[in-house]
Write an enzyme that holds these catalytic residues in place. Structure first.
Site, PDB file in Angstrom:
ATOM      1  N   ASN A 141      -6.227   9.044   9.767  1.00  0.00           N
ATOM      2  CA  ASN A 141      -6.760   8.123   8.589  1.00  0.00           C
ATOM      3  C   ASN A 141      -8.474   8.120   8.418  1.00  0.00           C
ATOM      4  O   ASN A 141      -9.154   7.906   9.159  1.00  0.00           O
ATOM      5  CB  ASN A 141      -6.265   6.840   8.715  1.00  0.00           C
ATOM      6  CG  ASN A 141      -6.982   5.328   8.003  1.00  0.00           C
ATOM      7  OD1 ASN A 141      -7.823   5.963   7.048  1.00  0.00           O
ATOM      8  ND2 ASN A 141      -8.257   4.913   8.268  1.00  0.00           N
ATOM      9  N   GLY A 142      -8.423   8.635   7.151  1.00  0.00           N
ATOM     10  CA  GLY A 142     -10.274   8.563   6.785  1.00  0.00           C
ATOM     11  C   GLY A 142     -10.208  10.364   5.520  1.00  0.00           C
ATOM     12  O   GLY A 142      -9.519  10.212   4.833  1.00  0.00           O
TER      13      GLY A 142
ATOM     14  N   GLU B 108      -8.579  -6.592 -10.674  1.00  0.00           N
ATOM     15  CA  GLU B 108      -8.167  -5.840  -9.491  1.00  0.00           C
ATOM     16  C   GLU B 108      -6.637  -6.002  -9.689  1.00  0.00           C
ATOM     17  O   GLU B 108      -5.402  -5.314  -9.171  1.00  0.00           O
ATOM     18  CB  GLU B 108      -8.348  -6.184  -8.657  1.00  0.00           C
ATOM     19  CG  GLU B 108      -8.934  -7.270  -7.881  1.00  0.00           C
ATOM     20  CD  GLU B 108      -9.013  -7.227  -6.527  1.00  0.00           C
ATOM     21  OE1 GLU B 108      -9.283  -6.225  -5.712  1.00  0.00           O
ATOM     22  OE2 GLU B 108      -9.743  -8.413  -5.924  1.00  0.00           O
TER      23      GLU B 108
END
Ligand code: F6R
Length: 622
Positions: free
Chosen positions: A112-113, A502
């Site tokens: 993750n990242g 959103e």
């Protein structure tokens, strides 16, 4: 962005990994995958495009994968389209085009990242004969580990440390090495990751809800640290490969709080949890009729000496800052600037050295907010975090921490964390005003008693749901919606507009009411919905007159005001009322009908309320 899980213990890993991923799906939901190992056997990798349910189906609820050691991932695409090939886990060696199946590779991993220098690293690895199957930065980092592992032949500690030194960017990385069965290796920089331990078993997750059912004892792995995990144990290392001692921390969150509790969606549940979130946050600092900021560790001398406040945050947390600035400026009489973290971090503005920088964040992991916090610290300015997740990066790095007690927030669109952040801001404003001698004892007691009425009044504001639901169904097909207001009402409009767009995908904008006629009013046509927030008595006439300008051009008007202002019925087409209270704090009530509106429009359109497209709960990349 993405969610990662890991498990190593006595039980079958796959069902536990899938269960953990289901709690993290809010972090990413365009594809998911697992890698599971049975003892010395090679890892089995299964990936599926789309929602986690596809992976669950493909693995027969996890039964198709045997083994007590495994890693899992739910993806929110950053590099490479959502597809089975780009889904994690990725492997170091040759693989099928889809990447699923038994894996002979040396290293298999999830991430993750964002690896910022992945193009440069990929070129290097291509020269060394590596083949890439996906477009992801993750495959690059997995292959880089493999490269160092084979080149120096010094084991995982050396290979991981070398990789961490070489990559730029953020990562929470989980790896399994073929030669090290029964072990998971993890590494972290700027992306969240916790490690839980219970009954001879070890868990890894990006966020607390994924492991809360199994354990409350967690290790927080620091930036640029990595660890070797075996059943029931975690051994941590720094970049030199030296072992680091760590203690577990107990998580106080209730597992129930991370479940839907009878509501159709997390968002609705969390909207209803707002009175409690606000009450708990207020109670954490209001004691015996006074505000006590000792838990925040800010002294009266510090409060007296600030010349300026900067509030820095992203999205809804930034809207909290927008609302709070009016309260702080008015009752504390201090200059306040509210900055978007993504702008603040690159802006070369002179900063007042005697300022307080307040960063606001639910997750405590938002990359831009974290970078802004670090920048302020580098410049020697005192920092405070208003943050929800205990032990998050922002909570750990800020000089002072004001925890909001909203509990786990799962729905991507924030509601209860927003309200709790606002409550924390009010407490700061009232206490700062008192300490700086800007309000009398009577005013101080009055503000506190007003604050304490907030939870009950929020509860009341929640009662008007049916009318809002009816109205939402009527306007669910709108193309454009405008929110207008002045001062605090403008700030509330910003949040209302974000909530609507959103989760319902309707274009909407919030305007300071007086600005409309400087261009935007040309967008108003027959039937355009204009929602006016009108809780500030002094500004009521001004905003109403801006709304009537829209009505005369064909707009349909919804007015949001307080009980008692019944003259509004003659001016607008549909009215929503919230209870009266001190106008500094009323934004906390006015936002509720707007959250409900966004929710019901999304439901009326049959959309995925809790997991809107293209969004993720925690934005750990720039
Ligand atoms: C909108 C929303 C986002 C977050 C923003 C900051 O509903 O939730 O705009 O407010 O991404 O996130 P945190 O508060 O985690 O820093």
């Amino acid at each position: 962005m993405c969610g990662i899980v890991g498990f190593i213990g006595k039980r079958q890993a796959a069902p536990i990994l899938l269960d953990g991923l289901s709690k993290l799906e809010y972090r990413g939901y365009d594809s998911a995958g697992l890698a599971v190992r049975d003892g010395e056997e090679l890892a089995q990798v299964v990936k599926a495009k789309g929602r986690l349910s596809n992976l669950i189906e493909k693995t027969d609820g996890g039964k198709a994968l045997k083994g007590t050691c495994g890693i899992g991932h739910t993806r929110w695409a950053t590099h490479g389209e959502p597809s089975q090939t780009n889904a994690h886990p990725h492997v170091s060696g040759n693989c099928t085009r889809s990447g699923s199946g038994t894996v002979e590779s040396e290293v298999v991993g999830v991430h993750n990242g964002i690896i910022e220098n992945y193009t440069e690293l990929k070129e290097k690895l291509l020269k060394h004969g590596y083949t890439f199957y996906s477009q992801t930065d993750t495959e690059v980092v997995i292959k880089l580990v493999d490269y160092y592992y084979k080149k120096y032949n010094l084991g995982p500690i050396d290979a991981i440390a070398k990789t961490m030194v070489r990559v730029r960017g953020s990562y929470a990385l989980e790896l399994m090495f073929r030669d090290y069965p029964g072990e998971i290796w993890v590494a972290r920089k700027d992306s969240p990751m916790i490690i839980g331990i219970a009954d001879g078993e070890t868990y890894v997750a990006s966020d607390v809800p994924a492991i809360l059912k199994y354990t409350r004892n967690v290790y927080y792995i620091g930036n640029l640290e990595f660890a070797r995990l075996v059943p029931g144990e975690a051994h941590f290392y720094d970049l030199n490969g030296d072992e680091i001692e760590k203690q577990t921390t107990e998580i106080k969150w209730d597992a129930e709080a991370a479940e839907k509790g009878g509501f159709e969606h997390f968002m609705m549940k969390e909207i209803h949890e707002q009175p409690k979130a606000v009450q708990d946050t207020l109670n954490s600092v209001i004691k015996d009729g006074a505000i006590d900021l000792s838990s925040v560790e800010i002294t009266e001398d510090e409060i007296k000496n600030f010349e300026q406040i900067y509030i820095v945050a992203c999205g809804s947390a930034w809207h909290v800052g927008m609302a709070a600035q009016y309260v702080l400026e008015d009752i504390v009489d201090i200059p306040v600037r509210v900055e978007l973290a993504s702008e603040f971090r690159y802006r070369k503005m002179p900063l007042n050295q005697k300022a307080l920088v307040i960063v606001v964040s639910q997750s405590g992991e938002t990359a831009d907010t974290l970078a802004a916090l670090r920048l302020a610290k580098e410049k020697g300015i005192i920092t405070m975090a208003i943050v929800n997740v205990v032990g998050s990066s922002i909570a750990r790095e800020a000089d002072k921490v004001f925890y909001t007690l909203a509990g786990p927030e799962i729905s991507v669109a924030t509601t209860k964390a927003y309200s709790a952040q606002l409550a924390a801001m009010y407490c700061l404003a009232v206490q700062f005003a008192k300490v700086r001698g800007k309000i009398t004892e009577e005013q101080y007691s009055y503000y506190i008693s007003e604050l304490l009425t907030l939870p009950e009044k929020m509860q009341k504001a929640l009662e008007d749901k049916e009318r809002i639901q009816w109205f939402a169904a009527k306007y669910a097909n709108s193309h454009d919606v405008f929110f207008v207001g002045r001062g605090i009402d403008y700030a509330v409009g910003l949040e209302g507009s974000l909530k609507l767009k959103e989760i319902s995908y309707i274009h909407s904008e919030a305007y300071a009411a007086g600005e409309l006629k400087h261009g935007t009013i040309s967008l108003i046509e027959q039937g355009t919905l204009v929602i006016g927030v009108l809780t500030q008595n002094e500004l009521y006439e001004k905003t109403i007159s801006n709304m009537l300008e829209c009505k005369s051009r064909g707009a349909y008007l919804m007015g949001l005001t307080t009980y008692g202002k019944y003259e509004i019925e003659d001016q607008v087409n549909f009215t929503v009322y919230v209870p009266k209270m001190d106008e500094h704090f009323i934004g906390s009530l006015a936002v509720i009908p707007l959250q409900l509106l966004g929710y019901y429009v999304s439901v009326a359109k049959g959309l995925d309320v809790d997991k809107p497209r293209n969004l993720a709960k925690s934005v750990t990349v720039e």
